[in-house]
Design an enzyme around this catalytic site. Structure first.
Site, short mmCIF file in Angstrom:
data_model
loop_
_atom_site.label_atom_id
_atom_site.label_comp_id
_atom_site.label_asym_id
_atom_site.label_seq_id
_atom_site.Cartn_x
_atom_site.Cartn_y
_atom_site.Cartn_z
N SER A 4 -7.54 10.19 -3.66
CA SER A 4 -8.10 9.18 -2.76
C SER A 4 -8.21 7.86 -3.51
O SER A 4 -7.30 7.48 -4.23
CB SER A 4 -9.45 9.66 -2.23
OG SER A 4 -9.96 8.75 -1.28
N TYR A 31 -6.17 0.21 4.35
CA TYR A 31 -6.04 1.13 3.21
C TYR A 31 -7.27 2.02 3.15
O TYR A 31 -7.17 3.24 3.02
CB TYR A 31 -5.88 0.33 1.92
CG TYR A 31 -5.78 1.17 0.67
CD1 TYR A 31 -4.61 1.87 0.37
CD2 TYR A 31 -6.84 1.26 -0.22
CE1 TYR A 31 -4.51 2.64 -0.79
CE2 TYR A 31 -6.76 2.01 -1.37
CZ TYR A 31 -5.59 2.70 -1.65
OH TYR A 31 -5.50 3.46 -2.80
N LYS A 36 -7.74 6.21 3.63
CA LYS A 36 -8.39 7.07 2.64
C LYS A 36 -9.65 7.73 3.20
O LYS A 36 -9.98 8.87 2.85
CB LYS A 36 -8.71 6.26 1.38
CG LYS A 36 -7.46 5.78 0.62
CD LYS A 36 -6.60 6.94 0.15
CE LYS A 36 -5.47 6.46 -0.76
NZ LYS A 36 -4.65 7.59 -1.27
N THR A 93 -0.94 0.85 -12.68
CA THR A 93 0.20 1.39 -11.96
C THR A 93 0.82 0.24 -11.17
O THR A 93 0.38 -0.89 -11.28
CB THR A 93 -0.24 2.51 -10.99
OG1 THR A 93 -1.01 1.93 -9.92
CG2 THR A 93 -1.11 3.55 -11.71
#
Length: 281
Positions: free
Chosen positions: A139, A153, A157, A188
């Site tokens: 999550s 977003y 989640k 990332t």
């Protein structure tokens, strides 16, 4: 390390980059076998060359339910079982709630929620057949609350977590454990690969304020730290339903929870007055 017949078999979505890549590398380093699935598998070429017998790469778009079920069958056919499933595939669609088109809103939900749902449905029969297993739903800090410019977003989640809590209760009787992992910031390509809505100029001031906050207060870590935490989860006989990753997300979670409890308490009288048992009509 040489794999043994008893080594665990992982199924990792979004395995070619970011946290998914870190989870894949950690599992291989532990001597386990991994089914790495992603739309683009080329970033895994070098890793596959080093682990030709323990890393199976399979292409799939997790938003395609039929394809997800098919690739799961291929994975089980190849390694004989599944033990650890990491629902990691996801993306960030940034924008103010008002700005989202229908197509953009649906795309966010299709990947982050429905993709994880299809994987969960596809792997459950195999985990049941094993008499147990561990499903980890990756999550986000975005599921702790709604934040400006990441509303959809967060919605995806929130949906993932609601579904996963129910699944955890349903799967427990079969020995299948479910953990919702809520990471904070990691280095990332979540942000660099994110998509954005067409900006509405009425929100320009808020955008500038948010960019300043992110520049001054962002805390990002190496993905390998998240992978180390996940390896501890896998090794635990009693893994938690929820796990926060990072001091920042830990503090935010407690702050949001306290503020919610304070609000509920302030409105307790109104809340309780809204309930009174009456005979069935």
């Amino acid at each position: 390390m040489t794999a043994s017949a008893s080594s665990r078999v992982w199924f990792v979505t979004g395995a070619s980059r970011g946290l998914g890549r870190a989870f894949t590398e950690a599992a291989l380093a532990a001597g386990d076998r991994v089914v790495g699935v992603a739309r683009n598998l080329s970033p895994l070429d070098e890793l596959a060359a080093g682990h030709p017998e323990r890393l199976l790469r399979l292409p799939v778009d997790v938003t395609d339910r039929e394809a997800v079920f098919a690739v799961t069958e291929k994975a089980v056919e190849h390694f004989g079982r599944l033990d650890v499933v990491v629902n990691n595939a996801g993306a960030l669609f940034a924008g103010m709630v008002e700005e989202f088109s229908e197509a953009e809103a649906r795309a966010q939900m299709e990947l982050n929620f429905f993709g994880a749902l299809w994987v969960s449905q596809a792997v459950m029969p195999h985990l049941r057949a094993n008499g147990g297993g561990h499903l980890m739903q990756i999550s986000s800090i975005g599921a702790l609350g709604g934040f400006p410019s990441t509303g959809l977003y967060s919605a995806s989640k929130f949906a993932l977590e609601g579904m996963s809590e129910a699944l955890a209760a349903e799967a427990a009787q079969f020995g299948v454990k479910v953990t919702i992992v809520q990471p904070g910031g990691y280095w990332t390509d979540l942000y660099t690969s994110s998509r954005a809505t067409e900006p509405n100029p009425v929100y320009d001031g808020l955008r500038e304020e948010l960019q300043k906050q992110w520049a001054e207060g962002s805390v990002d870590s190496e993905p390998k730290l998240a992978a180390e935490a996940v390896m501890k989860l896998v090794a635990s006989d009693e893994p938690p339903l929820r796990l926060l990753l990072g001091s920042m997300v830990y503090d935010v979670a407690f702050d949001i929870s306290r503020r919610r409890m304070e609000t509920w308490a302030a409105w307790e009288e109104t809340s309780r007055a809204a309930e009174k048992a009456v005979p069935a009509p």
